[in-house]
Write a protein that holds these residues in place. Structure first.
Motif: not given
Length: 309
Positions: A248-264
């Motif tokens: 069950d895979a989904r793709a998502e894009t967020v407008y944010a700094g990559p490091g911050h977004a991934l840690v969150q």
């Protein structure tokens, strides 16, 4: 049988609580893969100051190392490494009866030994910090150097997630991260977990530009960039999804700094998978800033997958 299933899982131990936590995770990974486990302990590099070796020690002019007392100390370190490796291997056998476990003590640095062993491993597992270190150093130097130089996937065991989230998170930058995405699909399928492929981006800032473009032009640039960025994770999952239809895979894009977004996002994941983008620097190979941020602050283990790009 998948080729990686025949390769061992390698774990580095040094007797610290952090390395024993890595050992527990390595046992789980070996069981999941049906693979043997190699428990490795390297001897730390050591040099005695000349005045501590005594008058009978002598100094090797070619290497600058101290003979005599220094050699005896090195043998003692080797014996200690064997004890640590064998004790950790015994603990692994107790927690997973039937698992093939091989203790290995080597007379070289932990980093060199783990990088070398990783060339013939399905996965190398390391803890976040061994003995010593500064209070502000969240990731040990051994873990960071292994992650920066390994030629096969490395898992750094860290984080505070205690209950399973049943989600594997993959951070993607661009199309060069295809190997990491494929690895994420494999890990999600292995764990019967959902997969989130996340791409984070921000518009670049150009310092020193005195007159900004008109607002309409900025809006058009932003809209065009957003359409492109949103396509990045969608394109990344297209091929692997066909090979792993049960994930069950989904793709998502967020407008944010990559490091911050991934840690969150890691707070809701069991594992973060990243491509290991290496940069040559003055003092050797280094990981990129996003990998650094995630390795130091993620809420769960992080797997780095080597990439040529």
């Amino acid at each position: 049988m998948n080729r990686s299933a025949r390769l061992p899982v390698v774990v580095g131990v040094d007797g610290s609580d952090h390395s024993l936590r890595a050992l527990d995770r390595a046992v789980e990974e070996a069981v999941l893969r049906g693979a043997p486990l190699e428990v490795l302990c390297g001897v730390p590099a050591h040099r005695l100051a000349p005045d501590t070796a005594g008058t009978t020690a002598g100094t090797d002019a070619a290497s600058g190392t101290v003979r005599g007392a220094d050699e005896e100390h090195r043998r003692a370190l080797s014996r200690q490494a064997r004890r640590i490796a064998e004790a950790a291997a015994g603990q692994a056998r107790e927690s997973a009866p039937g698992l093939e476990v091989r203790p290995s003590a080597v007379d070289e640095s932990a980093v060199a030994a783990l990088v070398r062993a990783g060339r013939r491993a399905a996965l190398t597992v390391v803890g976040t910090r061994g003995h010593g270190g500064f209070a502000g150093l969240l990731l040990g130097s051994v873990s960071l150097r292994v992650a920066a130089h390994a030629e096969s996937p490395v898992m750094v065991v860290r984080g505070d997630n205690e209950r399973p989230r049943h989600t594997v998170l993959v951070g993607v930058e661009y199309g060069t991260d295809a190997d990491a995405v494929r690895y994420g699909f494999e890990e999600a399928e292995r764990r019967a977990a959902a997969l989130l492929v996340l791409h984070a981006w921000e518009l670049p800032v150009y310092p020193g530009v005195m007159v900004p473009p008109p607002t309409r032009v900025l809006e058009e640039i932003a809209e065009e960039q957003a359409r492109y960025e949103e396509s990045v994770p969608v394109d990344a999952v297209a091929g692997p999804r066909e090979a792993h239809p049960n994930v069950d895979a989904r793709a998502e894009t967020v407008y944010a700094g990559p490091g911050h977004a991934l840690v969150q996002a890691s707070a809701s994941a069991d594992l973060v998978v990243l491509a290991a983008h290496r940069r040559h620097r003055l003092f050797g190979m280094r990981l990129g800033p996003v990998a650094h941020a995630v390795l130091h602050h993620a809420h769960c283990p992080v797997a780095l997958v080597p990439t040529a790009a």
